[in-house]
Design an enzyme around this catalytic site. Structure first.
Site, PDB file in Angstrom:
ATOM      1  N   ASP A   1      23.796 -23.928  10.062  1.00  0.00           N
ATOM      2  CA  ASP A   1      23.313 -22.597   9.692  1.00  0.00           C
ATOM      3  C   ASP A   1      23.939 -22.224   8.356  1.00  0.00           C
ATOM      4  OD1 ASP A   1      22.480 -19.714   9.892  1.00  0.00           O
ATOM      5  OD2 ASP A   1      21.958 -20.305  11.921  1.00  0.00           O
TER       6      ASP A   1
ATOM      7  N   HIS B   1      22.173 -23.702   5.737  1.00  0.00           N
ATOM      8  CA  HIS B   1      21.136 -22.765   5.310  1.00  0.00           C
ATOM      9  C   HIS B   1      21.536 -21.985   4.061  1.00  0.00           C
ATOM     10  CE1 HIS B   1      19.213 -22.589   9.621  1.00  0.00           C
ATOM     11  NE2 HIS B   1      19.318 -23.811   9.137  1.00  0.00           N
TER      12      HIS B   1
END
Length: 399
Positions: free
Chosen positions: A229, A252
């Protein structure tokens, strides 16, 4: 050897350092920890913490010795402490029990593995490892194939949670395979995070590297973060946050947000992201807000950023999880300066803003992002007021 009554230093060198520096040292082994990787050492860690936190002196140190593996948790280390400076020296490995250890975890109620609460002057440092045993959680997430692991879980614990810890330092240790977020800094100020190595597979769910929420005066520097993430996520209530010198990937990217979930009012300002190198990440420099939200995100800068094969290098997304509602967090005074590198997809820059002037004073100065194979890239602009200076590629079609 003893530095003070009841304070035992483990080893001659440590004892000499303890006595010469005037520090009170508390070794978890001296408080009953086995460090064999099998015995539950939670009670020993709690005892060592209570002794260190309660010690009266200029500083106290809780030592997790090298070349041992300690099975611990979940556990909450509570303050305030008697000393103005408490150090947790991690030299060995601290390992979380697997999610299937019912005696350790209460499913649905444990929101953390290790938590420090209301400990001012806390320093967590050392060349040791926090091992969150995340694999046992990831396979049980409700969106994954959890049939072989029993009932699925909606969310998993944060590995290291720090709440209301002012004058905080996190440095030099490694965090790997967290059940969910690796590190969460909440309602804290005067925070210095540096020299960390945070790692989890790129497909591990919601394993943010460092999450900042309702905190101010936070510096995250000179660290390597690769997770499933955000490498760094900065949430509502945060201001004066610097992210500098980060190697990010997989993951991310560095995200401001998400902001305004469930119509909440967001407030983020004075965020400085610089000298970040993104490699094979889903996003790079990202601002994301939920539809139907209120509040603001302002005075944000991305400077000297490099992208290597990034899916979405530059993105403002005011329609996170939806593309229907027009009410949005007001984004203003955002500056992008000296951004370069490669995008894995054709659209290298995307400013997707809602109507009503919610994205204003966006400044783009010196950007050069091409495709990974040298092909042409494009930019998309929706409802954003953008000024351009210097050489900018791809051309940004904003008015």
């Amino acid at each position: 050897m003893q530095c003070a009554a009841g304070i035992i230093c483990s080893g001659i060198l440590l004892a000499l350092a303890c006595c010469s520096a005037g520090e009170l040292v508390f070794d978890v082994v001296a408080h009953g920890a086995r460090g064999d990787g099998r015995t539950d050492d939670t009670k020993a860690f709690e005892a060592a913490w209570n002794a260190a936190c309660g010690a009266k002196g200029p500083s106290a140190v809780m030592v997790v010795p090298a070349q041992r593996s300690f099975l611990v948790g979940p556990v909450s280390f509570q303050g305030p402490c008697a000393s103005g400076r408490v150090t947790v020296q991690i030299q060995g490995t601290i390992r979380a029990p697997p999610s299937t250890a019912a005696s350790a975890w209460s499913m649905g109620t444990n929101l953390y593995w290790l938590m420090f609460n209301r400990v001012d002057g806390l320093r967590v440092t050392g060349n040791g490892v926090l091992d969150g045993s995340g694999q046992s959680w990831w396979v049980r997430r409700c969106h994954s194939d959890a049939s072989v692991a029993g009932a699925c879980v909606e969310s998993a614990p944060t590995a290291l949670k720090l709440v209301s810890c002012n004058n905080l330092e996190l440095s030099q240790f490694s965090s790997r395979n967290s059940p969910q977020m690796h590190i969460a800094i909440i309602e804290s100020s005067g925070v210095n995070v540096w020299g960390l190595n945070i790692a989890a597979p790129g497909n591990s769910p919601n394993t943010d590297g460092v999450h900042v929420e309702r905190s101010q005066g936070v510096q995250i520097t000179n660290s390597t973060i690769g997770t499933g993430d955000d490498c760094v996520s900065i949430s509502s209530g945060s201001r004066f946050v610097t992210v500098d010198g980060i190697q990010c990937g997989p993951g991310h990217g560095v995200s401001i947000g998400s902001l305004g979930k469930n119509g909440e009012t967001a407030a983020v300002e004075y965020i400085d992201v610089k000298n970040v190198y993104f490699t094979n990440t889903m996003n790079g420099a990202r601002i994301k807000t939920w539809e139907g939200a209120q509040g603001y995100a302002k005075s944000i800068s991305f400077t000297d950023i490099e992208f290597d094969n990034v899916d979405h290098p530059v993105i403002i997304d005011q329609f996170y999880r939806d593309r229907t509602l027009e009410l949005a967090v007001a984004i203003s005074n955002v500056t992008y300066t000296n951004l370069k590198g490669t995008s894995s997809l054709p659209t290298a820059v995307a400013f997707d803003c809602s109507g009503g002037g919610s994205c204003t004073d966006i400044h783009v100065n010196s950007v050069m992002i091409t495709r990974s194979g040298g092909q042409q890239t494009f930019a998309r602009c929706r409802n954003a007021r953008v000024s351009i200076s210097g050489q900018v590629y791809p051309e940004i079609p904003c008015h």
